[in-house]
Design an enzyme around this catalytic site. Structure first.
Site, PDB file in Angstrom:
ATOM      1  N   ASP A 141      30.013  19.152  -4.872  1.00 38.29           N
ATOM      2  CA  ASP A 141      30.953  18.137  -5.358  1.00 38.29           C
ATOM      3  C   ASP A 141      32.380  18.664  -5.276  1.00 38.29           C
ATOM      4  O   ASP A 141      33.197  18.443  -6.177  1.00 38.29           O
ATOM      5  CB  ASP A 141      30.588  17.772  -6.809  1.00 38.29           C
ATOM      6  CG  ASP A 141      31.329  16.529  -7.289  1.00 38.29           C
ATOM      7  OD1 ASP A 141      31.493  16.375  -8.522  1.00 38.29           O
ATOM      8  OD2 ASP A 141      31.765  15.728  -6.439  1.00 38.29           O
ATOM      9  N   LYS A 144      35.257  17.957   0.674  1.00 40.22           N
ATOM     10  CA  LYS A 144      34.219  17.391   1.560  1.00 40.22           C
ATOM     11  C   LYS A 144      34.062  18.205   2.838  1.00 40.22           C
ATOM     12  O   LYS A 144      32.969  18.304   3.359  1.00 40.22           O
ATOM     13  CB  LYS A 144      34.546  15.933   1.864  1.00 40.22           C
ATOM     14  CG  LYS A 144      34.853  15.128   0.611  1.00 40.22           C
ATOM     15  CD  LYS A 144      33.812  15.331  -0.463  1.00 40.22           C
ATOM     16  CE  LYS A 144      34.348  15.185  -1.878  1.00 40.22           C
ATOM     17  NZ  LYS A 144      33.462  15.857  -2.863  1.00 40.22           N
ATOM     18  N   ASP A 169      27.415  14.975  -3.730  1.00 39.72           N
ATOM     19  CA  ASP A 169      28.149  13.790  -4.163  1.00 39.72           C
ATOM     20  C   ASP A 169      29.073  13.322  -3.029  1.00 39.72           C
ATOM     21  O   ASP A 169      29.396  14.092  -2.128  1.00 39.72           O
ATOM     22  CB  ASP A 169      28.995  14.112  -5.413  1.00 39.72           C
ATOM     23  CG  ASP A 169      29.591  12.858  -6.042  1.00 39.72           C
ATOM     24  OD1 ASP A 169      30.634  12.962  -6.700  1.00 39.72           O
ATOM     25  OD2 ASP A 169      29.012  11.752  -5.849  1.00 39.72           O
ATOM     26  N   ASN A 170      29.481  12.079  -3.061  1.00 43.91           N
ATOM     27  CA  ASN A 170      30.530  11.517  -2.190  1.00 43.91           C
ATOM     28  C   ASN A 170      30.212  11.516  -0.714  1.00 43.91           C
ATOM     29  O   ASN A 170      31.118  11.649   0.124  1.00 43.91           O
ATOM     30  CB  ASN A 170      31.852  12.284  -2.405  1.00 43.91           C
ATOM     31  CG  ASN A 170      32.230  12.397  -3.845  1.00 43.91           C
ATOM     32  OD1 ASN A 170      32.281  13.490  -4.409  1.00 43.91           O
ATOM     33  ND2 ASN A 170      32.468  11.266  -4.482  1.00 43.91           N
ATOM     34  N   GLU A 199      32.361   6.497  -8.568  1.00 48.05           N
ATOM     35  CA  GLU A 199      32.473   6.505 -10.035  1.00 48.05           C
ATOM     36  C   GLU A 199      33.486   5.467 -10.539  1.00 48.05           C
ATOM     37  O   GLU A 199      34.581   5.339 -10.029  1.00 48.05           O
ATOM     38  CB  GLU A 199      32.889   7.905 -10.551  1.00 48.05           C
ATOM     39  CG  GLU A 199      34.067   8.547  -9.870  1.00 48.05           C
ATOM     40  CD  GLU A 199      33.648   9.460  -8.720  1.00 48.05           C
ATOM     41  OE1 GLU A 199      32.564   9.259  -8.159  1.00 48.05           O
ATOM     42  OE2 GLU A 199      34.408  10.354  -8.392  1.00 48.05           O
TER      43      GLU A 199
END
Ligand SMILES: COCc1ccccc1-c1cc(O)c2[nH]cnc(=O)c2c1
Ligand SMILES: [Mg+2]
Length: 214
Positions: A141, A144, A169-170, A199
């Site tokens: 997280d 990236k 995540d993401n 989120e």
């Protein structure tokens, strides 16, 4: 002087959450982010998926890449068995400072080690510095463009074992296309996408769960 968003998030925790009650800390941050200011915590919707993966894996050793204010760190730690530990890496010292205070408010200091610095430098030192053999669960997280190089580094440093779980995540927003391509096409991983939302918003995002096959 003007406060920062992480400082305002911490104050919301200290004002609205009960000391020593991790779930009230999680709730206070989600309320702050919904009612006052958006912040890049994994959040309540993706957080439920995170909870279910943690409960299923029941990890003894966890690595989190990207602490920010400690929301997911607290969320994970509150579900761990007694002797289990999390090492969480944070590049930004201001974020790390806030995260330590959020973690302390939740009363989870004994389960969590916040380490400051670049993941690319710390991962090769995990075994010697923290006596880690392998990680049962890794929560990605952070930046990236570090997901793929750090995953390869974890493999090369022998920090993954057959059955280790990577949860990222993401993977849609902001997006990690090179990482997704790797874990979805490599014969060394079995990957699964959990569709959700960014989120506190209606935008699509999701978590990618990948089992390392050894
Ligand atoms: C600073 O960008 C914030 C932002 C803006 C728009 C969309 C997504 C994000 C975002 C969301 C996240 O959950 C994140 N998690 C970890 N490291 C991030 O940089 C990150 C960024
Ligand atoms: Mg995130």
């Amino acid at each position: 002087t003007q406060s920062t968003r992480p400082q305002r998030l911490l104050h919301a925790v200290q004002k609205n959450a009960t000391r020593g009650d991790p779930r009230s800390v999680v709730k206070a941050i989600d309320n702050f982010c919904r009612q006052k200011e958006w912040a890049m915590n994994v959040g309540d919707e993706k957080g439920c998926i995170l909870d279910s993966v943690v409960s299923e894996v029941n990890p003894v050793t966890v690595l989190e890449l990207g602490t920010y204010c400690g929301y997911s760190t607290v969320r994970i730690a509150s579900l761990l068995p007694p002797r289990a530990k999390i090492i969480t890496l944070e590049f930004n010292p201001d974020y790390a400072k806030i995260a330590r205070q959020v973690i302390a408010w939740a009363g989870l200091e004994d389960k969590i080690q916040v380490v400051e610095g670049p993941s690319g430098e710390w991962i090769p030192k995990m075994k010697e510095q923290f006596g880690v053999k392998t990680f049962d669960l890794v929560f990605l997280d952070h930046w990236k463009d570090r997901y793929l190089p750090d995953t390869k580094l974890l493999e090369d440093c022998g920090l993954l074992r057959k059955g280790s779980i990577l949860l990222a995540d993401n993977v849609i927003c902001p997006g990690t296309p090179d990482y997704l391509e790797y874990v979805r096409n490599s014969p060394r991983y079995k990957s699964q996408y959990f569709k959700s939302h960014l989120e506190y918003t209606k935008a699509e995002d999701g978590l990618e769960k990948s089992v390392f096959l050894g």
